[in-house]
Design an enzyme around this catalytic site. Structure first.
Site, short mmCIF file in Angstrom:
data_model
loop_
_atom_site.label_atom_id
_atom_site.label_comp_id
_atom_site.label_asym_id
_atom_site.label_seq_id
_atom_site.Cartn_x
_atom_site.Cartn_y
_atom_site.Cartn_z
N GLU A 468 0.56 -1.36 0.07
CA GLU A 468 -0.45 0.01 0.10
C GLU A 468 1.03 0.69 -0.23
O GLU A 468 1.36 1.83 -0.88
CB GLU A 468 -1.13 0.00 0.96
CG GLU A 468 -2.23 1.01 0.96
CD GLU A 468 -3.39 1.14 2.16
OE1 GLU A 468 -4.26 1.17 2.34
OE2 GLU A 468 -2.81 -0.26 2.73
N GLU A 739 -2.39 0.61 13.51
CA GLU A 739 -3.81 1.15 12.92
C GLU A 739 -4.77 0.45 13.49
O GLU A 739 -6.28 1.63 13.56
CB GLU A 739 -3.34 0.10 11.64
CG GLU A 739 -4.75 0.23 10.83
CD GLU A 739 -4.86 -0.49 9.33
OE1 GLU A 739 -5.09 -0.07 8.22
OE2 GLU A 739 -3.93 -1.88 9.25
#
Length: 885
Positions: A468, A739
């Site tokens: 990502e 996260e």
């Protein structure tokens, strides 16, 4: 002399070369040991190529102004590739003039695209056996026989490049030319190479890798997003003592080959075969008869721009903490810190022996090496030894998010001294410090900083390890204020926001990630696309930089008009795709989206961004727009209240995030706000003083609590140690921000494999609250950039002392407080040419004395004071203050 002019900067930088800003701005700081120092006038002098300023090119004259940041150069037009020396002196409120500052300079790059004379070149021919993933090596020799006065190399690439001259790597910048919206904006770099040239035969060599330009990027195994071919463009200008000039450019006379870097990818790592090294290939005496010719390709030079942000560099080095033998028999290096960068190693072994290094963030609950959360990213180095003695290696065009490194195939015994972890990030100046009496809060602050380091690698990425590593707009703007305390982010975010503007859709929509590399339809979620407005505004507030508002104004406007044109009601946003309160803990089972209604979130951000746009229009004297957007904001508020509140002013959505946004963005009637704040507090208390917020609500929750009289509850939230909380991850060994609140669960298992980064700064936005509420350092909106400072610390029972500082554009701001056995000590520093409003809550003016036992109302530097409702408000001039309460 009572004061001195120091820290001169041009466009935020000290002595930059290669600027293409036609009207650069100059800033400086004033140092003084006295209190109450205010600049009343300044004078700037500029000379061309004259360090002694014996012949002045532009003299501002004495300008009566207290402005000392972002002073616009107003002299004659500047010339390309020319150096300008400048100095500053000031008059302060004692009417004395300072000495001239030290002389600094800026140097221009190309101001016209027609000045690019070189061609884009790439490899023309390789044997069929050549690995198509191999990095290119290009070289050229050239001669001259005159004495060099100065030499500048201007370079860029389609791909990533390193460049060498006569066997030496030029500069220490990494991942050049950086990542921009390449087909619209492509940076070039400028290097001073005067000392690297020989007065005989010279050689220039460049190494090029795929990087972001044509490598594997984003989720669907995408490649060649920006183009099919790697290419180099460079131009070397050599000016001799006799005033003549030679120019060496990329053209059809260069040569090309491949070498030991058989593969280099951002996500997957690097394959390096040392047996294929071409020793001395950047030297002039290297024999390149077996090298192929190059091909000139047609690619625009109109997109070229000078380097805009601070370069990426190796910033620090770490030695591994230990070598681990895991239960499954793996050999693993533990660096002791989750970080971004790479491993440099030294090794001895036989020719052809292969070593593999794989990088990961965490071990699993059994203590084995874990790569599940990397998804498709390999993060692997394969190194083949050439043999014959000690070899050294570190990657070229890939970086890794890791704490642990699994090593396979290592010859002989392991020695920790053979390994060095190199920490890599954009070289933004460290500006903030925060420490306190609680070691876990200190670790939280360090985790925030380390996540910022790891994810500020040319663009603000969401995470640095999996497949990502993208510039998610929502993550970036909620963290921007925290980031701008920790580091000077002005140039970093200015570059990124220019890419946002470049990638913005014709209808005003904003892609989810910047630069935009996702699908065409991946754009315009509320709270993500709002980065178009909130981003420039935040930079203005932090740095007093009005130019970023001017540059981004049309982009800001286009975003608001995009929202306005959605759906049937121009005052509500209840259509389209939205992430909502992403990863909110009140989400339904197997959902990433929190329980707060998406149309409530969308309309809340619509209102907030419209309010900010109205403020910007007023600041820029766009009076018609200002009236238009003030009215639009008023109408959105009316519709928000009609749609999302009950008849008695309560919110229809009984979630923490709904209450946080309504209060943070002033969406409710003034008389209803205390009631809604009470409801928010009750929601938190009913949840055993834990939050349920996701990416949208978390950044603001503590600010809202502190603002509405629940500072004690905000403290309790931040000091929680069990799940979900900021300190839970620290109890699990985190050295960066996660996260997910439960990335690692209580039993040691993982939240998931598919989306579980352990280096993700979004929840680190709480750092802003530590600086602004706990230490109390803030700026006013009316005089942004800390020209007028607000200091209002909160003294809750969880802490016994706090020390915080922030290096503003004017100088060091410091706020420290310490509880004593019978009272409190407060130390403050207010930089020259600023003033501060200091609010001390719950303190009588009769209880405060200065350290030297003087009565506070008689102290030097006090401009005004007021005692009201148990709080004392002090208006202070610059200086150092120490109070005993």
């Amino acid at each position: 002399m009572d004061y001195k002019v120091e820290s001169l900067r041009c466009e935020y930088r000290k002595n930059p070369i290669g600027l293409d800003v036609k009207r650069p701005r100059i800033s400086w700081k004033i140092s003084s040991n006295y209190r109450g120092v205010v600049q009343v006038a300044y004078q700037i002098q500029v000379a061309v190529n004259d360090r002694n300023l014996s012949s002045v090119f532009w003299d501002s004259g004495k300008v009566e102004s207290d402005q000392s940041v972002h002073i616009l150069y107003k002299g004659p037009d500047l010339s390309s590739r020319t150096r300008y020396y400048y100095r500053v002196r000031v008059w302060c409120n004692d009417s004395k003039v300072s000495e001239w500052s030290d002389v600094n300079f800026w140097e221009m790059g190309f101001l016209d695209k027609s000045e690019w004379l070189g061609s884009w070149i790439t490899g023309e021919f390789f044997p069929k056996s050549t690995n198509i993933d191999s990095c290119l090596m290009l070289r050229k020799t050239f001669t001259f026989n005159k004495k060099v006065r100065k030499a500048r190399l201007y370079a860029s690439a389609l791909g990533l490049y390193e460049i060498h001259l006569n066997g030496q790597r030029i500069g220490d910048w990494l991942f050049t030319p950086g990542w921009t919206s390449y087909n619209k904006r492509l940076q070039y770099q400028t290097y001073d190479v005067t000392e690297l040239l020989n007065n005989e035969v010279n050689a220039i060599g460049a190494h090029i890798g795929n990087g972001w330009y044509k490598g594997n990027l984003a989720f669907q195994d995408q490649r060649n997003i920006y183009g099919q071919e790697l290419a180099l463009l460079c131009q070397l200008h050599i000016i001799f003592e006799d005033g003549t000039e030679d120019i060496v450019v990329t053209d059809e006379h260069w040569k090309v080959a491949t070498g030991p870097v058989l593969m280099s990818e951002i996500y997957h790592g690097e394959t390096y075969d040392a047996r294929l090294e071409r020793e001395g290939w950047t030297q002039s005496d290297y024999l390149d008869t077996d090298w192929a010719g190059v091909k000139v390709i047609d690619h625009s030079k109109d997109v070229l721009i000078a380097q805009e942000n601070m370069p990426t560099r190796v910033i620090e080095e770490l030695k591994p903490a230990s070598i681990i033998r895991t239960p499954s028999g793996e050999t693993v290096l533990d660096i002791g810190q989750n970080m971004v960068g790479w491993i440099h190693f030294k090794v001895n072994g036989v020719r052809g022996k292969k070593i593999t290094l794989q990088h990961a963030e965490v071990l699993d609950k059994e203590g084995n090496f874990y790569v599940g959360n990397l998804r498709a990213a390999k993060q692997t180095i394969n190194y083949v030894l050439k043999g014959g003695g000690e070899e050294e290696y570190e990657p070229y065009f890939s970086f890794y998010g890791f704490r642990y490194v699994k090593i396979e195939g290592w010859p002989g015994e392991f020695d920790l001294n053979d390994f060095t972890a190199k920490v890599i990030h954009s070289d933004n100046q460290i500006t903030g410090t925060f420490v306190c009496s609680d070691h876990m809060i200190n670790q939280l602050q360090q985790n925030i900083v380390w996540s910022q380091k790891g994810n500020f690698l040319d663009v603000p990425t969401d995470c640095p390890q999996r497949d990502e590593r993208l510039g998610w707009t929502g993550d970036a703007h909620v963290f921007m204020r925290t980031a701008s305390f920790n580091m000077n982010t002005a140039l970093f975010f200015t570059k990124w926001l220019r890419d946002l503007k470049a990638d913005q859709l014709p209808n005003g929509g904003v892609p989810h990630v910047i630069p935009h590399v996702l699908r065409d339809e991946d754009h315009s979620s509320s709270a993500w696309g709002d980065a178009a407005v909130i981003g420039p505004w935040t930079l203005y507030v932090c740095y007093g930089d009005k130019r970023i508002l001017e540059e981004q104004y049309e982009s800001m406007k286009d975003w608001i008009e995009y929202i306005r044109n959605q759906g049937e009601n121009e005052y509500l946003w209840n259509t389209g795709f939205h992430f909502g309160d992403w990863l909110g803990l009140d989400a339904k089972e197997d959902s990433y989206e929190g329980a707060t209604p998406k149309d409530l979130i969308a309309t809340a951000f619509y209102a907030y961004s419209t309010h900010l746009l109205g403020e910007v229009a007023r600041l820029l004297n766009y009076n018609g727009d200002a009236e238009k957007y003030v009215l639009l904001h008023h109408n959105i508020l009316d519709h928000f209240r009609n749609e999302f509140t009950t008849s008695n002013g309560s919110l229809i959505a009984n979630t923490q995030t709904a209450h946080v946004l309504a209060l943070m963005f002033d969406l409710l009637q003034i008389e209803d706000r205390p009631k809604v704040a009470d409801a928010l507090a009750n929601l938190i208390i009913e949840n055993n003083i834990h939050l349920t917020t996701g990416f949208v609500g978390t950044p603001y929750i503590c600010h809202v609590l502190s603002r509405f009289g629940y500072s004690d509850l905000a403290y309790k939230l931040v000091f929680q140690k069990d799940y979900p909380s900021w300190l839970y991850s620290i109890n699990k060994g985190a050295t960066t921000i996660w996260e997910h609140w439960d990335g690692i669960k209580e039993d040691g298992s993982f939240w998931s494999d598919d989306m579980n980064s352990f280096n993700h700064y979004a929840y680190g936005a709480v750092g802003d609250w530590l600086y602004r509420s706990v230490a109390g350092i803030d700026t006013t909106i009316s005089q942004p950039g800390y020209k007028h400072i607000n200091i209002s610390p909160s003294f809750e029972k969880e802490l016994s002392w706090v020390k915080a500082s922030y290096e503003s554009m004017y100088g060091t701001i410091r706020s420290e407080w310490k509880k004593l056995s019978k009272g409190m000590e407060i130390s403050l520093a207010i930089p020259p040419n600023t003033k501060a409003t200091v609010i001390l809550k719950g303190i009588s003016n009769r209880e405060i004395i200065e350290r030297d036992d003087s009565v506070i109302i008689d102290m030097e530097g006090l401009l005004d004071w007021n005692f009201d409702e148990g709080n004392i408000t002090l208006q202070l001039g610059s200086g150092e203050y120490n109070f005993i309460i």
